[in-house]
Write a protein that holds these residues in place. Sequence first.
Motif, mmCIF file in Angstrom:
data_model
loop_
_atom_site.group_PDB
_atom_site.id
_atom_site.type_symbol
_atom_site.label_atom_id
_atom_site.label_comp_id
_atom_site.label_asym_id
_atom_site.label_seq_id
_atom_site.Cartn_x
_atom_site.Cartn_y
_atom_site.Cartn_z
ATOM 1 N N HIS A 1 21.062 -110.984 62.620
ATOM 2 C CA HIS A 1 21.476 -112.181 62.055
ATOM 3 C C HIS A 1 22.976 -112.138 62.388
ATOM 4 N N GLU B 1 25.082 -110.413 59.436
ATOM 5 C CA GLU B 1 24.608 -109.012 59.197
ATOM 6 C C GLU B 1 25.708 -107.848 59.137
ATOM 7 N N CYS C 1 21.905 -112.290 53.991
ATOM 8 C CA CYS C 1 21.687 -113.281 55.275
ATOM 9 C C CYS C 1 20.302 -114.182 55.075
#
Length: 179
Positions: free
Chosen positions: A6, A9, A40
């Motif tokens: 992600h 992150e 996230c």
Amino acid sequence: MQSESHPLEPFFQQMVRNSYAGKLGINDAAITNYVAGLLCEFSEADKLYQVRDERGKPILTLEEMIQAADPIHGTATSFDAERRVRKHIGDYALFVSGMYPESMDPYRRRHGQQSYEELVSAGKESYYIVSQFDIEEYADEAPMFRRLAGWFDRCIYGLRLVREELTQNKPACLPARVN
């Protein structure tokens, strides 16, 4: 949880680590990673209400989520479903109480929303229940959920510190690829 790829992150990892370890003394990499992953995941609004009723509509109230987690008197179809929904309740309670405490104001309470105390209680209880699923594929995660249940109030405060940091530095704190 979102995969480690992600784009937010690394940013959330640093923010959570700064608050949890740096300011609160929670030096627990598993919890730091988990909470960063939670941020996230919930950065996508539809994930906040991912528990669905029988017709596929999102469940919006804490009371309905708790009912959906009950495999005996509620709508959970299995104990695995109970764990999944209870994990979500813990995640939801931690996120909302830490990042959006204003969502529990008296006006909203009069209109059917949970109080702060109810949300925190449900979050602690849910993480504790998840920690009791300590066999087979859940065995490795169970101790972390037990710690999350025990440190729930501190973890909320840690998220409030993250929120404070985010709101103080709005434009400058986002990674370049997000702007």
